[in-house]
Design a protein around this motif. Sequence first.
Motif, PDB file in Angstrom:
ATOM      1  N   TYR A  95       0.818  -1.210   0.000  1.00 24.07           N
ATOM      2  CA  TYR A  95       0.000   0.000   0.000  1.00 24.07           C
ATOM      3  C   TYR A  95       0.856   1.266   0.000  1.00 24.07           C
ATOM      4  O   TYR A  95       0.341   2.361  -0.206  1.00 24.07           O
ATOM      5  CB  TYR A  95      -0.923   0.004   1.216  1.00 24.07           C
ATOM      6  CG  TYR A  95      -1.979  -1.068   1.173  1.00 24.07           C
ATOM      7  CD1 TYR A  95      -3.129  -0.920   0.412  1.00 24.07           C
ATOM      8  CD2 TYR A  95      -1.825  -2.253   1.881  1.00 24.07           C
ATOM      9  CE1 TYR A  95      -4.102  -1.912   0.360  1.00 24.07           C
ATOM     10  CE2 TYR A  95      -2.789  -3.253   1.848  1.00 24.07           C
ATOM     11  CZ  TYR A  95      -3.915  -3.072   1.084  1.00 24.07           C
ATOM     12  OH  TYR A  95      -4.865  -4.063   1.044  1.00 24.07           O
ATOM     13  N   LEU A  96       2.165   1.143   0.271  1.00 24.53           N
ATOM     14  CA  LEU A  96       3.039   2.308   0.287  1.00 24.53           C
ATOM     15  C   LEU A  96       3.718   2.554  -1.055  1.00 24.53           C
ATOM     16  O   LEU A  96       4.534   3.469  -1.167  1.00 24.53           O
ATOM     17  CB  LEU A  96       4.118   2.119   1.368  1.00 24.53           C
ATOM     18  CG  LEU A  96       3.684   2.373   2.808  1.00 24.53           C
ATOM     19  CD1 LEU A  96       4.810   2.027   3.764  1.00 24.53           C
ATOM     20  CD2 LEU A  96       3.248   3.807   3.007  1.00 24.53           C
ATOM     21  N   PHE A  97       3.416   1.731  -2.056  1.00 23.18           N
ATOM     22  CA  PHE A  97       4.088   1.906  -3.345  1.00 23.18           C
ATOM     23  C   PHE A  97       3.805   3.286  -3.933  1.00 23.18           C
ATOM     24  O   PHE A  97       4.685   3.883  -4.553  1.00 23.18           O
ATOM     25  CB  PHE A  97       3.651   0.811  -4.321  1.00 23.18           C
ATOM     26  CG  PHE A  97       4.354   0.882  -5.638  1.00 23.18           C
ATOM     27  CD1 PHE A  97       5.657   0.439  -5.774  1.00 23.18           C
ATOM     28  CD2 PHE A  97       3.714   1.399  -6.766  1.00 23.18           C
ATOM     29  CE1 PHE A  97       6.318   0.515  -6.994  1.00 23.18           C
ATOM     30  CE2 PHE A  97       4.367   1.480  -7.977  1.00 23.18           C
ATOM     31  CZ  PHE A  97       5.673   1.032  -8.094  1.00 23.18           C
ATOM     32  N   GLY A  98       2.595   3.784  -3.753  1.00 28.68           N
ATOM     33  CA  GLY A  98       2.279   5.113  -4.270  1.00 28.68           C
ATOM     34  C   GLY A  98       3.118   6.203  -3.637  1.00 28.68           C
ATOM     35  O   GLY A  98       3.333   7.259  -4.242  1.00 28.68           O
ATOM     36  N   SER A  99       3.629   5.959  -2.427  1.00 28.15           N
ATOM     37  CA  SER A  99       4.456   6.956  -1.748  1.00 28.15           C
ATOM     38  C   SER A  99       5.926   6.844  -2.126  1.00 28.15           C
ATOM     39  O   SER A  99       6.648   7.855  -2.112  1.00 28.15           O
ATOM     40  CB  SER A  99       4.309   6.799  -0.220  1.00 28.15           C
ATOM     41  OG  SER A  99       2.971   7.003   0.188  1.00 28.15           O
ATOM     42  N   ILE A 100       6.389   5.634  -2.450  1.00 24.66           N
ATOM     43  CA  ILE A 100       7.809   5.466  -2.785  1.00 24.66           C
ATOM     44  C   ILE A 100       8.062   5.547  -4.286  1.00 24.66           C
ATOM     45  O   ILE A 100       9.205   5.731  -4.712  1.00 24.66           O
ATOM     46  CB  ILE A 100       8.365   4.130  -2.240  1.00 24.66           C
ATOM     47  CG1 ILE A 100       7.718   2.940  -2.948  1.00 24.66           C
ATOM     48  CG2 ILE A 100       8.182   4.038  -0.739  1.00 24.66           C
ATOM     49  CD1 ILE A 100       8.292   1.587  -2.538  1.00 24.66           C
ATOM     50  N   SER A 101       7.018   5.413  -5.097  1.00 24.43           N
ATOM     51  CA  SER A 101       7.221   5.428  -6.554  1.00 24.43           C
ATOM     52  C   SER A 101       7.738   6.771  -7.081  1.00 24.43           C
ATOM     53  O   SER A 101       8.560   6.780  -8.012  1.00 24.43           O
ATOM     54  CB  SER A 101       5.926   5.031  -7.277  1.00 24.43           C
ATOM     55  OG  SER A 101       4.859   5.891  -6.939  1.00 24.43           O
ATOM     56  N   PRO A 102       7.318   7.935  -6.535  1.00 22.21           N
ATOM     57  CA  PRO A 102       7.865   9.190  -7.074  1.00 22.21           C
ATOM     58  C   PRO A 102       9.378   9.310  -6.928  1.00 22.21           C
ATOM     59  O   PRO A 102      10.057   9.784  -7.845  1.00 22.21           O
ATOM     60  CB  PRO A 102       7.125  10.265  -6.264  1.00 22.21           C
ATOM     61  CG  PRO A 102       5.861   9.621  -5.834  1.00 22.21           C
ATOM     62  CD  PRO A 102       6.225   8.196  -5.584  1.00 22.21           C
ATOM     63  N   ALA A 121      -4.069  -5.055   7.998  1.00 22.72           N
ATOM     64  CA  ALA A 121      -3.188  -5.071   6.824  1.00 22.72           C
ATOM     65  C   ALA A 121      -3.555  -3.943   5.862  1.00 22.72           C
ATOM     66  O   ALA A 121      -2.678  -3.278   5.298  1.00 22.72           O
ATOM     67  CB  ALA A 121      -3.272  -6.429   6.121  1.00 22.72           C
ATOM     68  N   GLY A 122      -4.862  -3.733   5.664  1.00 23.27           N
ATOM     69  CA  GLY A 122      -5.296  -2.669   4.773  1.00 23.27           C
ATOM     70  C   GLY A 122      -4.993  -1.283   5.294  1.00 23.27           C
ATOM     71  O   GLY A 122      -4.824  -0.336   4.527  1.00 23.27           O
ATOM     72  N   LEU A 123      -4.916  -1.154   6.614  1.00 22.66           N
ATOM     73  CA  LEU A 123      -4.672   0.150   7.222  1.00 22.66           C
ATOM     74  C   LEU A 123      -3.183   0.403   7.455  1.00 22.66           C
ATOM     75  O   LEU A 123      -2.802   1.486   7.906  1.00 22.66           O
ATOM     76  CB  LEU A 123      -5.418   0.239   8.556  1.00 22.66           C
ATOM     77  CG  LEU A 123      -5.849   1.623   9.045  1.00 22.66           C
ATOM     78  CD1 LEU A 123      -6.764   2.287   8.026  1.00 22.66           C
ATOM     79  CD2 LEU A 123      -6.544   1.528  10.389  1.00 22.66           C
ATOM     80  N   SER A 124      -2.347  -0.594   7.172  1.00 20.44           N
ATOM     81  CA  SER A 124      -0.926  -0.469   7.492  1.00 20.44           C
ATOM     82  C   SER A 124      -0.258   0.665   6.725  1.00 20.44           C
ATOM     83  O   SER A 124       0.690   1.279   7.221  1.00 20.44           O
ATOM     84  CB  SER A 124      -0.203  -1.792   7.209  1.00 20.44           C
ATOM     85  OG  SER A 124      -0.313  -2.143   5.850  1.00 20.44           O
TER      86      SER A 124
END
Length: 587
Positions: free
Chosen positions: A33-40, A154-157
């Motif tokens: 779920y953190l991919f959107g934050s690390i992708s930039p 897991a969804g909220l992690s």
Amino acid sequence: MGVLQEKLSSFYKSRWLVFVAAMWLQSWAGIGYLFGSISPVIKSSLGYNQKQLAMLGVAKDLGDAVGFMTGLLCEILPIWGALLVGAALNVVGYGWVWLVVTSQVPVLPVWAMCALIFVGTNGETYFNTVSLVSCVQNFPKSRGPVVGILKGFAGLSGAILTQIYALFHSPNQASLIFMVAVGPSLVGIGLMFIVRPVGGHKQVRPSDGKCFTLIYGVCLLLAAYLLGVMVVQDLVEVSETVISIFTGVLLLILLVPIVIPITLTFGPEQRHPEEEALLPPPQNKEAGKSQLDSDEVILSELEDEKPKEVDMLPASERQKRIAHLQQRLLQAAAEGAVRVKRRRGPHRGEDFTLTQALIKADFWLLFISMIMGSGSGLTVIDNLGQMSQSLGFDNAHIFVSMISIWNFLGRVGGGYISELVVRDHAYPRPVALAVFQLIMTLGHVFLGMGWPGSMYVGTLLVGLGYGAHWAIVPATASELFGLRNFGALYNFITIANPAGTLVFSSLIASTIYDAEAEKQHRQNMILQVLNASEPLKCEGSVCFFLTSMIMAGLCVVGAGLCMVLVLRTRIVYANLYGKASSSRLRL
């Protein structure tokens, strides 16, 4: 001193300690779920274009969903060994990505970066599988709440890890990749001897209801708190001190459930006569083997010999009739009057292997229904940015944050509501899934129509419905196909996510969106209000109207498949959760 050691030993073996530890593990397990934050930072550091970044996203989705090896290793390795493998994959995958992004090792080709993202995210499947398998075996009569709560965390992690990361005030965005590589692995290693199936603690206890009520309260408080923090940080510039306070309160909320095993272990001991063991103690596999085979043969013969009307009798009368028939068959078999057949595989409610489950219509009804609901829900989540922009919203951040909260509440609420269905009415759990898919249908209609405020209503309904799938479907699979190979069954079911998004997002939504955007582009060119070099962009509800209507129709189809499954499994659930379930026979 001896009493204290006995209490500590009891605390370590408490199934509630395992459950709380699994909740903490799941709070760090949703690294995908953190991919959107690390992708930039990956895109800017390596000079990737959007197509290359999308390839990394596909690798992430595959790593999160492909868990065949996970299920197999969880059956072969001890539980702590599976957690250790997951931690190693997480460190190697995302740790190497961090080294590449920070220029500490040579830059790798795109395919190698995709492989690293796949490996790192695949470690998440080990954390999920270990948590679910351990807790479902420890709470076999509370599968709905257990699965819903664990999948909810897991969804909220993603939101939890983002808030914890904000505590470090690091100006270097690459440090978030380092936290993704190290944090979940350290938590998994720290808990690998705690999260496990425990023996002798599977009793029905009156305290269970109060304990689950407390955990539900913590879940609601956590969801409300994170939603409030997200809104405040989005609207107001907060200081580092305030962020530290927000994070500290978050950690305190996560620690609250530990009072349950502490109170049950060190509080006044209470024994209730109604406590009963749900699972028999493990027995020597060789001793009594012939007797077990004989019983299975006779019970299999009962399936063919008993009159159909027996299944419709009250539980007590049905038990008497079946016992009488079994006694007659045993006597006839001993005298050679009948030829007893050997059974050909397990029946519903018994332990299936993955291969045995794959040839059953019940499994495919459940799996296809999962594709319809979960696939359409994930398509909305993946396209929220374009959906909101097409309806005139400049920033999709608020909708992304909100749907993560609704997803969490859907997972927790889906487990709770489905448990009421089976516990209070002994009715098949898939009926709850059918209801949530109809709720998703309304959500898709709202998103497609583009009415004022429809984005808020649509994300609420779709988020709740999508989250409920991940509480209800795994619990249903464990009830129909057993607990012994639950890890392999669960990891096959997760394939429904990428399969659904491949059809709904990659083929349907993107094709329709591009067609509408090209049509609007040509019209604007004719009106000379747009330069030919400007990128394609679709505006208005027409962009996702047809896609939303298709997904709404498929959700109705999924609900219909669920009802077919309900009709096929009524007797199984009557035996599992009927008032006379303590004395049921496994037919």
